[in-house]
Design an enzyme around this catalytic site. Structure first.
Site, mmCIF file in Angstrom:
data_model
loop_
_atom_site.group_PDB
_atom_site.id
_atom_site.type_symbol
_atom_site.label_atom_id
_atom_site.label_comp_id
_atom_site.label_asym_id
_atom_site.label_seq_id
_atom_site.Cartn_x
_atom_site.Cartn_y
_atom_site.Cartn_z
ATOM 1 N N ASN A 58 -87.003 70.848 98.039
ATOM 2 C CA ASN A 58 -87.294 72.213 98.508
ATOM 3 C C ASN A 58 -88.800 72.492 98.500
ATOM 4 O O ASN A 58 -89.232 73.588 98.843
ATOM 5 C CB ASN A 58 -86.532 73.268 97.693
ATOM 6 C CG ASN A 58 -86.914 73.241 96.228
ATOM 7 O OD1 ASN A 58 -87.765 72.459 95.808
ATOM 8 N ND2 ASN A 58 -86.280 74.091 95.431
ATOM 9 N N GLY A 62 -92.887 69.762 94.701
ATOM 10 C CA GLY A 62 -93.302 68.576 95.461
ATOM 11 C C GLY A 62 -94.006 68.981 96.747
ATOM 12 O O GLY A 62 -94.130 70.170 97.054
ATOM 13 N N ALA A 98 -85.027 64.882 91.411
ATOM 14 C CA ALA A 98 -85.331 66.311 91.438
ATOM 15 C C ALA A 98 -84.975 66.940 90.098
ATOM 16 O O ALA A 98 -83.897 66.689 89.555
ATOM 17 C CB ALA A 98 -84.548 66.992 92.559
ATOM 18 N N TYR A 164 -85.489 71.760 78.158
ATOM 19 C CA TYR A 164 -85.630 70.591 79.022
ATOM 20 C C TYR A 164 -84.992 69.351 78.382
ATOM 21 O O TYR A 164 -84.213 68.631 79.017
ATOM 22 C CB TYR A 164 -87.122 70.335 79.299
ATOM 23 C CG TYR A 164 -87.375 69.090 80.105
ATOM 24 C CD1 TYR A 164 -87.079 69.054 81.463
ATOM 25 C CD2 TYR A 164 -87.911 67.944 79.510
ATOM 26 C CE1 TYR A 164 -87.301 67.902 82.199
ATOM 27 C CE2 TYR A 164 -88.136 66.794 80.241
ATOM 28 C CZ TYR A 164 -87.829 66.776 81.589
ATOM 29 O OH TYR A 164 -88.040 65.632 82.312
ATOM 30 N N LYS A 168 -81.703 67.477 79.788
ATOM 31 C CA LYS A 168 -81.757 66.072 80.193
ATOM 32 C C LYS A 168 -80.745 65.242 79.390
ATOM 33 O O LYS A 168 -80.148 64.298 79.905
ATOM 34 C CB LYS A 168 -83.170 65.508 80.022
ATOM 35 C CG LYS A 168 -84.102 65.888 81.160
ATOM 36 C CD LYS A 168 -83.700 65.175 82.459
ATOM 37 C CE LYS A 168 -84.561 65.564 83.631
ATOM 38 N NZ LYS A 168 -84.103 64.976 84.901
ATOM 39 N N VAL A 207 -100.678 65.200 80.316
ATOM 40 C CA VAL A 207 -102.037 65.232 79.761
ATOM 41 C C VAL A 207 -103.000 64.331 80.536
ATOM 42 O O VAL A 207 -104.187 64.654 80.651
ATOM 43 C CB VAL A 207 -101.992 64.885 78.246
ATOM 44 C CG1 VAL A 207 -101.517 63.452 78.010
ATOM 45 C CG2 VAL A 207 -103.325 65.124 77.577
ATOM 46 N N ARG A 289 -100.380 72.202 69.574
ATOM 47 C CA ARG A 289 -99.220 72.786 70.261
ATOM 48 C C ARG A 289 -98.079 72.975 69.261
ATOM 49 O O ARG A 289 -97.833 72.086 68.443
ATOM 50 C CB ARG A 289 -98.787 71.782 71.320
ATOM 51 C CG ARG A 289 -97.952 72.339 72.403
ATOM 52 C CD ARG A 289 -97.556 71.242 73.358
ATOM 53 N NE ARG A 289 -98.517 71.044 74.427
ATOM 54 C CZ ARG A 289 -98.294 70.202 75.434
ATOM 55 N NH1 ARG A 289 -97.186 69.484 75.464
ATOM 56 N NH2 ARG A 289 -99.176 70.061 76.392
HETATM 57 C C1 UD1 Z 1 -94.020 64.727 78.259
HETATM 58 C C2 UD1 Z 1 -93.498 65.346 79.540
HETATM 59 C C3 UD1 Z 1 -92.073 65.634 79.447
HETATM 60 C C4 UD1 Z 1 -91.337 64.384 79.066
HETATM 61 C C5 UD1 Z 1 -91.885 63.832 77.774
HETATM 62 C C6 UD1 Z 1 -91.253 62.508 77.456
HETATM 63 C C7 UD1 Z 1 -95.192 66.476 80.821
HETATM 64 C C8 UD1 Z 1 -95.888 67.757 81.074
HETATM 65 N N1 UD1 Z 1 -94.271 66.518 79.857
HETATM 66 O O1 UD1 Z 1 -94.078 65.680 77.195
HETATM 67 O O2 UD1 Z 1 -91.594 66.089 80.697
HETATM 68 O O3 UD1 Z 1 -90.004 64.646 78.928
HETATM 69 O O4 UD1 Z 1 -93.266 63.614 77.901
HETATM 70 O O5 UD1 Z 1 -91.516 62.134 76.159
HETATM 71 O O6 UD1 Z 1 -95.463 65.466 81.425
HETATM 72 N N2 UD1 Z 1 -102.314 67.535 75.199
HETATM 73 C C9 UD1 Z 1 -103.618 67.805 74.881
HETATM 74 N N3 UD1 Z 1 -104.362 68.523 75.756
HETATM 75 C C10 UD1 Z 1 -103.861 69.000 76.953
HETATM 76 C C11 UD1 Z 1 -102.532 68.698 77.280
HETATM 77 C C12 UD1 Z 1 -101.774 67.977 76.377
HETATM 78 O O7 UD1 Z 1 -104.117 67.395 73.821
HETATM 79 O O8 UD1 Z 1 -104.617 69.647 77.698
HETATM 80 C C13 UD1 Z 1 -101.497 66.778 74.234
HETATM 81 C C14 UD1 Z 1 -100.238 67.511 73.812
HETATM 82 O O9 UD1 Z 1 -100.465 68.386 72.743
HETATM 83 C C15 UD1 Z 1 -99.338 66.339 73.436
HETATM 84 C C16 UD1 Z 1 -99.810 65.204 74.338
HETATM 85 O O10 UD1 Z 1 -101.078 65.583 74.850
HETATM 86 O O11 UD1 Z 1 -99.552 65.966 72.096
HETATM 87 C C17 UD1 Z 1 -98.877 64.925 75.487
HETATM 88 O O12 UD1 Z 1 -98.614 66.151 76.145
HETATM 89 P P1 UD1 Z 1 -97.865 66.201 77.556
HETATM 90 O O13 UD1 Z 1 -98.575 65.381 78.556
HETATM 91 O O14 UD1 Z 1 -97.647 67.633 77.863
HETATM 92 O O15 UD1 Z 1 -96.524 65.422 77.291
HETATM 93 P P2 UD1 Z 1 -95.326 65.557 76.219
HETATM 94 O O16 UD1 Z 1 -95.419 66.803 75.437
HETATM 95 O O17 UD1 Z 1 -95.295 64.273 75.479
#
Ligand code: UD1
Length: 330
Positions: A58, A62, A98, A164, A168, A207, A289
């Site tokens: 949709n 994407g 999706a 989520y 899943k 991240v 976080r």
């Molecule tokens: C991610 C996925 C999620 C998936 C999971 C599988 C995303 C957004 N989320 O969650 O869909 O199910 O992996 O394990 O892809 N961080 C920072 N700075 C930032 C952003 C993030 O330090 O600006 C840190 C976060 O605090 C975290 C880590 O990076 O500790 C990873 O964060 P993120 O990429 O959001 O992934 P997950 O929380 O692991």
């Protein structure tokens, strides 16, 4: 695989040979739900040469521009019965990509997450039953929650910490149920932290895309907490490889982790990206976080032995190809 993250020299010739070359289905009618998204669009790219590929999207998260021109696009909501029926008609294989992917979004809107991640999956499984189509389902490491032991194997306890993750897990179990109860061919893939081309950088995304965007724009690279938390980052090319193997293997009713078996701390990730992008940005530490998982790393022995999967893109190379000087992987 041993990776040396202290050596962050940019090799401008580095490129990634798709790890899916030469494998996967041929001569099939295939539906990719979410085929305009980050992962789905790469799955489509790997299939169009040898198959008739349809995309159902949709385009709320994407993009139409992500979809390979040789794929047929059905624009619509997968929760709409008529739309799904049209998309599924005659399909041999469905890659169900999706989803409402963001943990944060699912906390903001649990009902929407449930509809998109559970109800829509049940609809896809039900239509697949009618069409006798094989289903490859995108699940997530989020189903495990905070790990009790590392590396995380498929039978690790499941304690999801977000709608989520809960959704899943339910979708993952529904795929197994449909196999056990109705004999439907299903394989579930539990993605760890995906990254690669076409991953959008915004407040809801992964991240890697956020840090690259910040580094390229000279903005502070925002490490949450002390950066000691670690993740198993998996390049989208290897996620595609896992999907193609899952589609063709003589395996059904099983779930597999899709990761590398390695992890890197967020602090180190920030340093590597800073160096690759040659950024003027500074690393900025902000509040940790809430409910963050401190460590995550996949046990990939099951997918290695049962599907013949093996990660091919090391993180250093994968990140280098995302820097602006190197656009060799699209
Ligand atoms: C991610 C996925 C999620 C998936 C999971 C599988 C995303 C957004 N989320 O969650 O869909 O199910 O992996 O394990 O892809 N961080 C920072 N700075 C930032 C952003 C993030 O330090 O600006 C840190 C976060 O605090 C975290 C880590 O990076 O500790 C990873 O964060 P993120 O990429 O959001 O992934 P997950 O929380 O692991």
């Amino acid at each position: 695989m041993v990776q040396n993250f202290d050596d962050t020299t940019v090799d401008s010739d580095s490129s990634i040979r798709p790890s899916w070359e030469g494998i996967g289905p041929k001569g099939k009618s295939i539906l990719v739900t979410g085929g305009g998204g980050f992962i789905g669009s790469h799955v489509v790219d790997s299939l169009v040469e040898h198959n008739e590929v349809r995309v159902l999207d949709n385009f709320t998260s994407g993009f139409r521009s992500n979809v390979h021109p040789d794929a047929t696009v059905i624009e619509g909501d997968m929760r709409n019965e008529a739309v799904l029926e049209e998309a599924m008609a005659g399909a041999d294989i469905v890659f169900h990509e999706a989803a409402l992917v963001s943990v944060t979004k699912s906390i903001e809107a649990p009902k929407q997450s449930h509809e998109m991640n559970v109800s829509a999956t049940v609809d896809v499984l039900d239509h697949a039953r009618r069409e006798d189509a094989r289903v490859v389902l995108a699940s997530s490491a989020a189903i495990y929650g905070a790990p009790q032991s590392l590396p995380i194997s498929e039978d690790h306890p499941k304690n999801p910490m977000s709608p989520y993750g809960l959704d899943k897990l339910m979708a993952d179990r529904y795929a197994r149920f449909y196999h056990e109860q109705y004999g439907l061919e299903t394989v579930t893939l539990r993605y760890f932290n995906a990254y690669g081309p076409r991953q959008v950088a915004n407040a809801y995304s992964g991240v890697v895309s956020i840090f690259i965007d910040q580094a390229q724009n000279g903005e502070p690279i925002t490490v949450e907490g002390d950066g000691s938390q670690a993740r198993d980052f998996i390049h989208v090319s290897d996620i595609v490889q896992a999907n193609l193997r899952a589609a063709t293997a003589d395996v059904s009713g099983e779930a597999f982790n899709v990761g590398t078996g390695n992890s890197i701390t967020i602090q180190k990730l920030a340093n590597v990206i800073h160096s690759i992008v040659d950024s003027k940005s500074e690393v900025y530490y902000r509040e940790v976080r809430s409910d963050d998982i401190s460590q995550s790393r996949a046990d990939i022995s099951k997918i290695e032995s049962m599907l013949g999967y093996g990660p091919t893109v090391d993180l250093q190379t994968g990140l280098e190809t995302l820097s602006p000087e190197n656009k060799s992987v699209k």
